[in-house]
Design an enzyme around this catalytic site. Structure first.
Site, PDB file in Angstrom:
ATOM      1  N   THR A 206       0.861  -1.190   0.000  1.00  0.00           N
ATOM      2  CA  THR A 206       0.000   0.000   0.000  1.00  0.00           C
ATOM      3  C   THR A 206       0.898   1.242   0.000  1.00  0.00           C
ATOM      4  OG1 THR A 206      -0.221   0.286   2.412  1.00  0.00           O
ATOM      5  CG2 THR A 206      -1.743  -1.268   1.345  1.00  0.00           C
ATOM      6  N   GLY A 207       0.428   2.291  -0.684  1.00  0.00           N
ATOM      7  CA  GLY A 207       1.246   3.509  -0.785  1.00  0.00           C
ATOM      8  C   GLY A 207       2.518   3.243  -1.568  1.00  0.00           C
TER       9      GLY A 207
ATOM     10  N   TYR B 225      -0.585  11.574  15.336  1.00  0.00           N
ATOM     11  CA  TYR B 225       0.296  10.695  14.541  1.00  0.00           C
ATOM     12  C   TYR B 225       0.830   9.570  15.436  1.00  0.00           C
ATOM     13  CZ  TYR B 225       4.044   9.063  11.447  1.00  0.00           C
ATOM     14  OH  TYR B 225       4.859   8.280  10.656  1.00  0.00           O
TER      15      TYR B 225
HETATM   16  N1  LIG Z   1       9.823   8.648   6.194  1.00  0.00           N
HETATM   17  C1  LIG Z   1      10.088   8.325   7.442  1.00  0.00           C
HETATM   18  O1  LIG Z   1      11.137   8.728   7.980  1.00  0.00           O
HETATM   19  C2  LIG Z   1       9.136   7.483   8.240  1.00  0.00           C
HETATM   20  C3  LIG Z   1       9.415   7.326   9.605  1.00  0.00           C
HETATM   21  C4  LIG Z   1       8.561   6.523  10.358  1.00  0.00           C
HETATM   22  C5  LIG Z   1       7.491   5.886   9.759  1.00  0.00           C
HETATM   23  N2  LIG Z   1       7.246   6.077   8.424  1.00  0.00           N
HETATM   24  C6  LIG Z   1       6.084   5.370   7.849  1.00  0.00           C
HETATM   25  O2  LIG Z   1       6.449   4.803   6.620  1.00  0.00           O
HETATM   26  C7  LIG Z   1       5.289   4.704   5.777  1.00  0.00           C
HETATM   27  C8  LIG Z   1       5.615   5.261   4.401  1.00  0.00           C
HETATM   28  O3  LIG Z   1       5.881   6.643   4.531  1.00  0.00           O
HETATM   29  P1  LIG Z   1       6.859   7.459   3.567  1.00  0.00           P
HETATM   30  O4  LIG Z   1       7.901   8.060   4.421  1.00  0.00           O
HETATM   31  O5  LIG Z   1       7.221   6.650   2.402  1.00  0.00           O
HETATM   32  O6  LIG Z   1       5.874   8.655   3.165  1.00  0.00           O
HETATM   33  P2  LIG Z   1       5.412   9.241   1.742  1.00  0.00           P
HETATM   34  O7  LIG Z   1       6.595   9.403   0.854  1.00  0.00           O
HETATM   35  O8  LIG Z   1       4.603  10.434   2.094  1.00  0.00           O
HETATM   36  O9  LIG Z   1       4.490   8.084   1.154  1.00  0.00           O
HETATM   37  C9  LIG Z   1       3.271   7.778   1.780  1.00  0.00           C
HETATM   38  C10 LIG Z   1       2.451   6.898   0.875  1.00  0.00           C
HETATM   39  O10 LIG Z   1       1.187   6.678   1.528  1.00  0.00           O
HETATM   40  C11 LIG Z   1       0.161   6.992   0.606  1.00  0.00           C
HETATM   41  N3  LIG Z   1      -1.089   7.439   1.220  1.00  0.00           N
HETATM   42  C12 LIG Z   1      -1.317   8.535   1.967  1.00  0.00           C
HETATM   43  N4  LIG Z   1      -2.627   8.651   2.257  1.00  0.00           N
HETATM   44  C13 LIG Z   1      -3.246   7.593   1.676  1.00  0.00           C
HETATM   45  C14 LIG Z   1      -4.575   7.151   1.590  1.00  0.00           C
HETATM   46  N5  LIG Z   1      -5.590   7.843   2.114  1.00  0.00           N
HETATM   47  N6  LIG Z   1      -4.847   6.003   0.918  1.00  0.00           N
HETATM   48  C15 LIG Z   1      -3.846   5.300   0.345  1.00  0.00           C
HETATM   49  N7  LIG Z   1      -2.568   5.684   0.358  1.00  0.00           N
HETATM   50  C16 LIG Z   1      -2.264   6.812   1.018  1.00  0.00           C
HETATM   51  C17 LIG Z   1       0.760   8.112  -0.235  1.00  0.00           C
HETATM   52  O11 LIG Z   1      -0.003   8.303  -1.420  1.00  0.00           O
HETATM   53  P3  LIG Z   1      -0.101   9.770  -2.115  1.00  0.00           P
HETATM   54  O12 LIG Z   1       1.202   9.958  -2.835  1.00  0.00           O
HETATM   55  O13 LIG Z   1      -1.282   9.626  -2.984  1.00  0.00           O
HETATM   56  O14 LIG Z   1      -0.288  10.755  -1.005  1.00  0.00           O
HETATM   57  C18 LIG Z   1       2.146   7.553  -0.474  1.00  0.00           C
HETATM   58  O15 LIG Z   1       2.127   6.579  -1.468  1.00  0.00           O
HETATM   59  C19 LIG Z   1       4.169   5.444   6.517  1.00  0.00           C
HETATM   60  O16 LIG Z   1       3.342   4.513   7.159  1.00  0.00           O
HETATM   61  C20 LIG Z   1       4.913   6.277   7.541  1.00  0.00           C
HETATM   62  O17 LIG Z   1       4.130   6.551   8.681  1.00  0.00           O
HETATM   63  C21 LIG Z   1       8.044   6.857   7.667  1.00  0.00           C
END
Ligand SMILES: NC(=O)c1ccc[n+]([C@@H]2O[C@H](COP(=O)([O-])OP(=O)(O)OC[C@H]3O[C@@H](n4cnc5c(N)ncnc54)[C@H](OP(=O)(O)O)[C@@H]3O)[C@@H](O)[C@H]2O)c1
Length: 300
Positions: free
Chosen positions: A18-19, A173
């Site tokens: 997902t995502g 969050y």
């Molecule tokens: N980056 C970090 O340092 C970090 C740290 C801790 C945890 N995380 C976790 O890692 C995971 C991935 O995050 P990321 O850092 O890769 O962030 P990201 O680059 O913002 O990617 C987030 C993804 O989630 C999708 N998404 C958001 N809202 C959605 C919805 N309503 N339905 C379906 N998809 C949705 C986004 O789609 P759109 O492009 O359409 O918005 C995107 O594909 C998340 O669960 C986040 O909490 C990340």
């Protein structure tokens, strides 16, 4: 040090991410495609999914790719995605609950949940439950739920899940990411209670350069980066999810994340869960609540 070079051949496996169109989800999907899996790119729109598919196809991979539309902020969309998937697939080896949203302006899902709680937890809870019968019938299957170190300050406030009180974006969050840990751990306990053979594993990616911080103001972002001492690239942030998805070493009901600097950097290893994450009473209460509000019950 566990890296993507340790990933065994994934040919014959069907894996949903997902995502998958951005950040850690993109890197996770790309790596699993390279390793031979049939990867389903679950994205909010068909355009985003198609773009991602074309992007990944530019890389050399042994796998195959499919797309699906999934908006976790709408239970109708979650049900539609699951229904389509179940009608067209006979196996689901790994479900990776990766999508997430962090500190958006106050907003709600279609069903009225605070957006982070609704997308990060409720949507994934329903998706997992709807796909569970197929996951259960697939040998050696796994469910990976991506949490965050933000779980550390999380607390489930059962009286504020629809933003009935004031809105504190970081607090909500943390709540949603603690809920993801509860989802993962409580699911493993329930799987074991009914003697199913599925692993439910939590992962946390550390601190990475992705779009997740898009709602943070520059000052707060720079301060956070300085405090952490820099960010990793998303390929490295994807390693804990990949480790949880494919490594024969992982155990259900555990959390895996980068092992250095308080879990913010490094390569995947088993993490120590803080006592509040192991609170079975709250986890049960949240699970029962989620079953009622989504109408999805599992394992069964
Ligand atoms: N980056 C970090 O340092 C970090 C740290 C801790 C945890 N995380 C976790 O890692 C995971 C991935 O995050 P990321 O850092 O890769 O962030 P990201 O680059 O913002 O990617 C987030 C993804 O989630 C999708 N998404 C958001 N809202 C959605 C919805 N309503 N339905 C379906 N998809 C949705 C986004 O789609 P759109 O492009 O359409 O918005 C995107 O594909 C998340 O669960 C986040 O909490 C990340």
């Amino acid at each position: 040090m566990w890296t993507k070079n340790n990933i065994p051949d994934q040919s014959g496996k069907t894996i949903i991410v997902t995502g998958a169109n951005a950040g850690i989800g993109y890197e996770t999907a790309l790596t699993l495609y390279e390793a031979g899996a049939n990867v389903i790119l679950a994205c909010r729109t068909q355009d985003k999914a198609d773009e991602t598919l074309n992007q990944i196809k530019k890389h050399t991979g042994k796998g195959s790719l499919e797309t699906g539309i999934l908006d976790l902020s709408s239970l109708v969309s979650v049900k539609q995605f699951a229904e389509n998937f179940l009608q067209t697939h006979q196996q689901l080896d790994v479900l990776i609950n990766n999508a997430g949203v962090m500190i958006p302006p106050a907003s709600k899902t279609t069903e009225g949940w605070e957006l982070q709680f609704g997308v990060n937890f409720i949507g994934h809870f329903a998706l997992t439950g709807l796909l569970y019968p197929l996951i259960k019938s697939t040998p050696d299957s796994r469910i990976v739920t991506v949490s965050s170190m933000a779980y550390v300050y999380g607390k489930i406030d059962f009286d504020n899940l629809k933003s009935e009180k004031d809105y504190d974006p970081m607090r909500e969050y943390g709540q949603s990411k603690l809920a993801d840990i509860y989802l993962s751990l409580e699911l493993q306990r329930r799987i074991e209670a009914v003697e199913d053979v599925v692993l439910s594993i939590a992962a946390q990616p550390g601190a990475n350069k992705t779009e997740l911080a898009r709602h943070m103001n520059e000052e707060a972002y720079n301060a956070a980066v300085e405090r952490i001492g820099g960010l990793m690239d998303p390929w490295q942030g994807a390693l804990p999810s990949l480790y949880a998805a494919v490594s024969p070493e992982v155990k259900g009901g555990e959390l895996y994340g980068p092992h250095e600097e308080g879990g913010y950097k490094g390569y995947p290893a088993q993490a120590i869960l803080l006592p509040h994450a192991l609170d079975e009473e709250v986890a049960k209460k949240l699970w029962n609540f989620a079953e009622v509000v989504t109408g999805v019950s599992f394992p069964a």
